[in-house]
Structures are given as structure tokens and as C-alpha cells.
Design an enzyme around this catalytic site. Sequence first.
Site, PDB file in Angstrom:
ATOM      1  N   ASN A 101       0.825  -1.218   0.000  1.00 29.24           N
ATOM      2  CA  ASN A 101       0.000   0.000   0.000  1.00 29.24           C
ATOM      3  C   ASN A 101       0.854   1.261   0.000  1.00 29.24           C
ATOM      4  O   ASN A 101       0.782   2.109   0.888  1.00 29.24           O
ATOM      5  CB  ASN A 101      -0.994  -0.011   1.167  1.00 29.24           C
ATOM      6  CG  ASN A 101      -0.346  -0.216   2.527  1.00 29.24           C
ATOM      7  OD1 ASN A 101       0.794  -0.645   2.626  1.00 29.24           O
ATOM      8  ND2 ASN A 101      -1.084   0.099   3.577  1.00 29.24           N
ATOM      9  N   ASP A 312       3.872  -5.236  12.018  1.00 27.67           N
ATOM     10  CA  ASP A 312       2.962  -4.279  11.377  1.00 27.67           C
ATOM     11  C   ASP A 312       3.492  -2.858  11.557  1.00 27.67           C
ATOM     12  O   ASP A 312       2.736  -1.913  11.818  1.00 27.67           O
ATOM     13  CB  ASP A 312       1.550  -4.406  11.924  1.00 27.67           C
ATOM     14  CG  ASP A 312       0.512  -3.667  11.063  1.00 27.67           C
ATOM     15  OD1 ASP A 312       0.856  -3.236   9.944  1.00 27.67           O
ATOM     16  OD2 ASP A 312      -0.632  -3.500  11.523  1.00 27.67           O
ATOM     17  N   HIS A 316       3.983   7.050  10.876  1.00 26.84           N
ATOM     18  CA  HIS A 316       3.254   8.240  10.436  1.00 26.84           C
ATOM     19  C   HIS A 316       3.981   9.464  10.965  1.00 26.84           C
ATOM     20  O   HIS A 316       4.786   9.380  11.903  1.00 26.84           O
ATOM     21  CB  HIS A 316       1.816   8.232  10.957  1.00 26.84           C
ATOM     22  CG  HIS A 316       0.955   7.157  10.376  1.00 26.84           C
ATOM     23  ND1 HIS A 316       0.547   7.156   9.067  1.00 26.84           N
ATOM     24  CD2 HIS A 316       0.430   6.030  10.941  1.00 26.84           C
ATOM     25  CE1 HIS A 316      -0.203   6.085   8.833  1.00 26.84           C
ATOM     26  NE2 HIS A 316      -0.288   5.389   9.961  1.00 26.84           N
ATOM     27  N   GLY A 331      -2.119   2.958  13.013  1.00 28.54           N
ATOM     28  CA  GLY A 331      -0.768   2.428  12.899  1.00 28.54           C
ATOM     29  C   GLY A 331       0.212   2.954  13.923  1.00 28.54           C
ATOM     30  O   GLY A 331       0.155   4.115  14.327  1.00 28.54           O
TER      31      GLY A 331
END
Length: 435
Positions: A101, A312, A316, A331
Site C-alpha cells: 500500500n 505491522d 506516520h 498504525g
Amino acid sequence: MNLLIKNGHLLDPASGYDEIGDLYVSDGKIADRGMFSEEKRQEFAAAGTKVIDAAGKYVMPGFVDLHVHLREPGYEYKETIKTGTTAAAKGGFTAVCPMPNTNPSTDCPEMVQKVLEIAEKDSPIHVYPVGAVTKGQRGKELADIEGMVKAGIKAISEDGKSVMNASLYRQGMQEAKRLSIPVFAHCEDINMVEKGAMNAGKRAEELGIRGISNAVEDVIVARDILLSKETGARLHLCHCSTEDSVEMIRIAREEGLPVSGEVCPHHFTLTDKDIPADDADYKMNPPLRSSTDVEKLKQGLGSGIMEAISTDHAPHSAEEKNRSIAEAPFGIVGSETAFSLAVTELVKTGILTPLELAHRMSTGPCRILGVEGGSLEPGRPADITIADFDAEYEIDKNEFVSKGKNTPFHGRNVSGRIEYTIVGGEVVYSFDSLN
């Protein structure tokens, strides 16, 4: 470069080897292991060999993270392949699987080649790209899966979302089966999310934030397992967070289905009750669940039902995370804290032995992905992690190598520190070099 690692506690889950001893590396591969005589040590060390004294440390196959977000291309302000893989190396990982992504998505051979070209130049560790299931991850048309496999992907995933069209997803699974690659599933029924931003429960009500129920995950877990059963595709369930996900994986594995699952450190460490306020550093997808779910996840890891620990890792910017949980992106980062959290929450509490932890972070992920590694046997690649399980420290996000500082673990006291990360016989990270 030749390398002699002496006096370490060697852990090799692939063979069950669990002994104090030495490891000799030559030409990028493990050449010999055992408790060498002093004469043999001197022989190995004679020709410019680098020597590491690992007394009191564990020597393990290099960790492999099946689930990271490196953000490049398209979101380099959050992370780059260089910063993300350097952070992973600091966390003991010798290989990572970046999800597709990005912007544009990794959905075609050209994008796979671009990721690999950047990694070849910038990454100190192995990078195994994951390709999108559908074009642009839009869920409308299959991507060129065969072309991406030829270009170098090791799995497919629509990570960040599920392919909601079950018929199309089945076609993707059939392609994965034909091409002998696994499907990595992000299980989330988007129609049931209803703008939820944290676990549905009392804490969400107290904070006035819409909740995400366990069924959002569980419905898709059930669907995907059934599709795996029908197609024969290898299915790996990403970032499992609910008790029923663990139970469904247990049943699937008992039936002999090619199904595996991973758990992230935040999901076996924190519950929704640990969220102190409307703090978006506690926002991830799937969200932090209940204590019942956490205990089931730990049991799954302890029993081997859940074969992998992944991060994971989702960086950000501070600006993006400096918002309400309801508005901020999902996230948290995890590459640099995963090992210490696993030692603290799983090894020090007796849920996993050090050998079992090495399996969950190395041998298991290698098996799931179908790549070399995960072993300290002679002849195998010299991808090695050396760690001190007893070292104690306080997590400080300001010391992260990652561009992302979005973690709920800042200030947390933990045990377990990576001392060396070695890839192909070359030291790519050492704790001493930073201190």
C-alpha cells in the site's frame, strides 16, 4: 569476511539445537558450529577473521518480519526503504516484507522492480516485497500476479483492507496456489467498521469514540479460511487480534489446512483499558482488544498455533498522529521494540522459551514465506541475530532510527536488547557502535 562468534548460547529452532558454543562464518554462510577447542578457535581467527565474544548472549537465526510498511514510494515523509530497513536491522531483523500500500501500489512488475532496486541500493537487510492482489488495491480486477512473482514478490496481500469481492479474492488465491506463493490476509469487513476507531467496549464509550467489534475481523477470517480450504492456497492471517481468530486457526491447522497466523507485540502486550486518554499513538488496525483476547493470543503463541510474531510497523508523521483517535490514521511503529516486548511479555513470563521465541521470530516466518534462513545449521545463509535477554532499558522514541515516533511504548521499561544483526556474514548493526 569471515566471522567467529564464540561463547554464545546457540539457538537453532530448525534442528532443536540449544547449546553454549561457537559459530564460524565463511563466505556469507555458516561453516561450522559447536564448542570449538582453543586451537580451532585460533585457526579460524588466523586469517583476518572478525571475532565476537557472545558470552552471556543468545545467538539466533536472523529475525524475519512478515509485515512492515516502508512507505516508499509515495510517502517518504513517513518512512523510506533506507530508514525503515535500518530501523529493522536495529531491531534484530535480517529480512522484512514490505506491504504494497504505497503510492503507486506495488501492483505490477515495474513497481516490484523499483522497490527491489531501491532496496539493493539503500537496505542493509533482505527485502522481500509483497504484491497487491488487485490493481491499485481497488478490489475490482486482479493484478498481474504472475508478472510480479517473476519480478520478485514472495507473497500477495491487499494489506490495509480486505478484498471484499469473495469471487475475485478466490481467483487471486487460485493464482497464488498455481504460483506457489502465500496469501497474506488483512481481515476486516469494511461494511461493519462503521467509522470505528478503537475496540468496541467500555473504554470506547468512556472516550466517546466509535468502536470496532471483534466480528469485523472474525467474519473475514472465517471466509478466508474457507477459501483457502477450497483453493488449496497457503493463507497467512496478518495481525490477528481476537480470541476467535486464534480458535479458527487452531481448527484449520488441526484439519491440515495450509493456514498460519501472526501476532504483533502491541496485541499481546496492551488492552483497550491501557489507553490512557484520547491518544492516537494507541490507534492501530486491528485495535487493541480486551484482556480475554490478549490471553488467547498469548496462549496461541505459547502452543504454536500462532507461528509468527510480526510488527505491522506503520510509521506516520507527528502531525498526522497529533489528532484525536477518531481522526488520526491507524498504525504504530514496531521494528525497534518488537524483540524487547516479546522478551518482556512472553519469555520473562514463561509463555515462551528463548528457543521458541527464536522460532516465532525467525524459523516460523521463513517457513511461512518459503525463503532461506531460520537456521544456524552449517551451509545455511549467515543471517544471524545476537541478543542479550537480560539487558534492561527504557524505551525512548527519540532514539528510534525510524522516521516514525508513533508508539504507545515510550518510557516503558523492558528486558531484551539486540547486540548484533548480521546479514550474509556482515555486521549491519551493533549496539556497541551506537554507545
